[in-house]
Design a protein around this motif. Structure first.
Motif, PDB file in Angstrom:
ATOM      1  N   UNK A   3       0.801  -1.208   0.000  1.00  0.00           N
ATOM      2  CA  UNK A   3       0.000   0.000   0.000  1.00  0.00           C
ATOM      3  C   UNK A   3       0.843   1.271   0.000  1.00  0.00           C
ATOM      4  N   UNK A   4       2.037   1.239   0.555  1.00  0.00           N
ATOM      5  CA  UNK A   4       2.834   2.465   0.654  1.00  0.00           C
ATOM      6  C   UNK A   4       4.201   2.365  -0.007  1.00  0.00           C
ATOM      7  N   UNK A   5       4.608   1.172  -0.417  1.00  0.00           N
ATOM      8  CA  UNK A   5       5.940   0.974  -0.994  1.00  0.00           C
ATOM      9  C   UNK A   5       5.811   0.473  -2.427  1.00  0.00           C
ATOM     10  N   UNK A   6       6.649   1.020  -3.296  1.00  0.00           N
ATOM     11  CA  UNK A   6       6.693   0.566  -4.690  1.00  0.00           C
ATOM     12  C   UNK A   6       8.126   0.159  -5.035  1.00  0.00           C
ATOM     13  N   UNK A   7       8.233  -0.712  -6.022  1.00  0.00           N
ATOM     14  CA  UNK A   7       9.549  -1.138  -6.494  1.00  0.00           C
ATOM     15  C   UNK A   7       9.714  -0.673  -7.930  1.00  0.00           C
ATOM     16  N   UNK A   8      10.730   0.148  -8.155  1.00  0.00           N
ATOM     17  CA  UNK A   8      11.070   0.590  -9.490  1.00  0.00           C
ATOM     18  C   UNK A   8      12.420  -0.012  -9.871  1.00  0.00           C
ATOM     19  N   UNK A   9      12.753   0.070 -11.147  1.00  0.00           N
ATOM     20  CA  UNK A   9      13.960  -0.581 -11.654  1.00  0.00           C
ATOM     21  C   UNK A   9      14.784   0.424 -12.451  1.00  0.00           C
ATOM     22  N   UNK A  10      16.082   0.500 -12.127  1.00  0.00           N
ATOM     23  CA  UNK A  10      16.986   1.389 -12.854  1.00  0.00           C
ATOM     24  C   UNK A  10      18.026   0.553 -13.587  1.00  0.00           C
ATOM     25  N   UNK A  11      18.159   0.737 -14.899  1.00  0.00           N
ATOM     26  CA  UNK A  11      19.123  -0.074 -15.656  1.00  0.00           C
ATOM     27  C   UNK A  11      20.560   0.240 -15.277  1.00  0.00           C
ATOM     28  N   UNK A  12      21.409  -0.769 -15.371  1.00  0.00           N
ATOM     29  CA  UNK A  12      22.850  -0.633 -15.182  1.00  0.00           C
ATOM     30  C   UNK A  12      23.481  -0.931 -16.539  1.00  0.00           C
ATOM     31  N   UNK A  13      24.044   0.096 -17.148  1.00  0.00           N
ATOM     32  CA  UNK A  13      24.538  -0.024 -18.520  1.00  0.00           C
ATOM     33  C   UNK A  13      25.992  -0.482 -18.535  1.00  0.00           C
ATOM     34  N   UNK A  14      26.310  -1.335 -19.505  1.00  0.00           N
ATOM     35  CA  UNK A  14      27.670  -1.811 -19.697  1.00  0.00           C
ATOM     36  C   UNK A  14      28.289  -1.121 -20.905  1.00  0.00           C
ATOM     37  N   UNK A  15      29.522  -0.662 -20.737  1.00  0.00           N
ATOM     38  CA  UNK A  15      30.216  -0.013 -21.840  1.00  0.00           C
ATOM     39  C   UNK A  15      31.289  -0.923 -22.438  1.00  0.00           C
ATOM     40  N   UNK A  16      31.178  -2.225 -22.165  1.00  0.00           N
ATOM     41  CA  UNK A  16      32.110  -3.190 -22.741  1.00  0.00           C
ATOM     42  C   UNK A  16      31.439  -4.036 -23.816  1.00  0.00           C
ATOM     43  N   UNK A  17      30.157  -3.779 -24.058  1.00  0.00           N
ATOM     44  CA  UNK A  17      29.427  -4.599 -25.012  1.00  0.00           C
ATOM     45  C   UNK A  17      29.020  -5.941 -24.446  1.00  0.00           C
ATOM     46  N   UNK A  18      29.117  -6.099 -23.117  1.00  0.00           N
ATOM     47  CA  UNK A  18      28.748  -7.367 -22.491  1.00  0.00           C
ATOM     48  C   UNK A  18      27.258  -7.633 -22.678  1.00  0.00           C
ATOM     49  N   UNK A  19      26.932  -8.877 -22.944  1.00  0.00           N
ATOM     50  CA  UNK A  19      25.534  -9.244 -23.122  1.00  0.00           C
ATOM     51  C   UNK A  19      24.867  -9.388 -21.758  1.00  0.00           C
ATOM     52  N   UNK A  20      23.558  -9.275 -21.765  1.00  0.00           N
ATOM     53  CA  UNK A  20      22.810  -9.394 -20.532  1.00  0.00           C
ATOM     54  C   UNK A  20      22.201  -8.066 -20.134  1.00  0.00           C
ATOM     55  N   UNK A  21      21.170  -8.137 -19.320  1.00  0.00           N
ATOM     56  CA  UNK A  21      20.462  -6.947 -18.873  1.00  0.00           C
ATOM     57  C   UNK A  21      20.509  -6.889 -17.354  1.00  0.00           C
ATOM     58  N   UNK A  22      21.035  -5.784 -16.825  1.00  0.00           N
ATOM     59  CA  UNK A  22      21.154  -5.594 -15.384  1.00  0.00           C
ATOM     60  C   UNK A  22      20.257  -4.451 -14.943  1.00  0.00           C
ATOM     61  N   UNK A  23      19.547  -4.665 -13.839  1.00  0.00           N
ATOM     62  CA  UNK A  23      18.711  -3.621 -13.254  1.00  0.00           C
ATOM     63  C   UNK A  23      18.928  -3.593 -11.745  1.00  0.00           C
ATOM     64  N   UNK A  24      18.816  -2.400 -11.172  1.00  0.00           N
ATOM     65  CA  UNK A  24      18.829  -2.252  -9.728  1.00  0.00           C
ATOM     66  C   UNK A  24      17.404  -2.007  -9.258  1.00  0.00           C
TER      67      UNK A  24
END
Length: 241
Positions: A3-24
């Protein structure tokens, strides 16, 4: 909690071209009138009073539901960083509960990184290692958050062997003004690279801060310059790398 807390997601970008998707996974909260609350003081207070267990579990369960929904839609399974308080680190039942949550959703442990604040690790180091030993065989990794500004940072890095360390951009800016501190951070990031611990620079909001991250060799970046936190696990990672 919902009721009072939400979860949002912030991407973590890779500058090495590494595959995969990271979020905080980022918690936000509002009062009964819908006004946002500042959690920087509220969460540490709740942790000292032993009130974080329920919220820790809610965060994991919510993140896993979002990950499973992505998988069901045929999308790549992202990896999500979720914060774990000292209340859960010292809770032996948390480990079994976490692995059960993964099994029930038929998800690999690699979809989760357990993010622990460096400030709470030192008094609970033995508990952290037990947690790490319980979840790593299933593919979960550990991240040290708020890393790098303490006398014991190097020892903690060597002994805990985390998958990731998260360094706030404010420390990098401090290092720009303090040569001795810069030498210390250079040493820590080089040590992290030697033991295959990935460095994430957090709180990066503008191009000047981005330039600082490259000076320290950090190839993973999180901040509003990439994208502010959003309610969905959705980001075009192909624009980086």
């Amino acid at each position: 909690v919902e009721q009072c807390v939400q979860l949002h997601y912030q991407p973590i970008a890779s500058f090495t071209g590494a595959r995969g998707e990271l979020f905080d996974a980022c918690l936000s909260a509002s009062d009964e009138q819908g006004q946002p609350l500042d959690l920087r003081e509220a969460l540490p207070l709740a942790e000292t009073r032993g009130l974080m267990r329920q919220l820790d579990r809610w965060t994991v369960a919510t993140a896993l539901a979002a990950i499973a929904a992505r998988g069901a839609a045929g999308a790549i399974l992202p990896t999500v960083f979720v914060r774990v308080s000292s209340n859960s680190i010292t809770d032996a039942e948390y480990r079994d509960w976490l692995l059960q949550q993964l099994a029930e959703r038929n998800l690999p442990g690699s979809v989760l990184v357990l993010e622990v604040a460096e400030t709470v690790v030192e008094p609970y180091f033995a508990d952290l290692i037990q947690l790490k030993q319980a979840v790593e065989p299933r593919g979960c990794r550990i991240a040290l958050d708020g890393f790098g500004g303490r006398p014991y940072s190097e020892q903690l890095l060597r002994q805990s062997q985390p998958g990731f360390v998260r360094i706030d951009i404010e420390l990098m800016e401090q290092a720009q003004r303090d040569a001795a501190f810069k030498q210390q951070l250079d040493h820590l990031t080089a040590l992290a690279a030697e033991q295959h611990t990935q460095v994430i620079m957090t709180g990066v909001d503008n191009p000047a801060q981005m330039a600082i991250t490259w000076q320290f060799g950090a190839m993973l970046v999180q901040g509003d310059i990439v994208q502010p936190p959003a309610p969905e696990l959705d980001f075009d990672f192909s624009q980086f790398g």
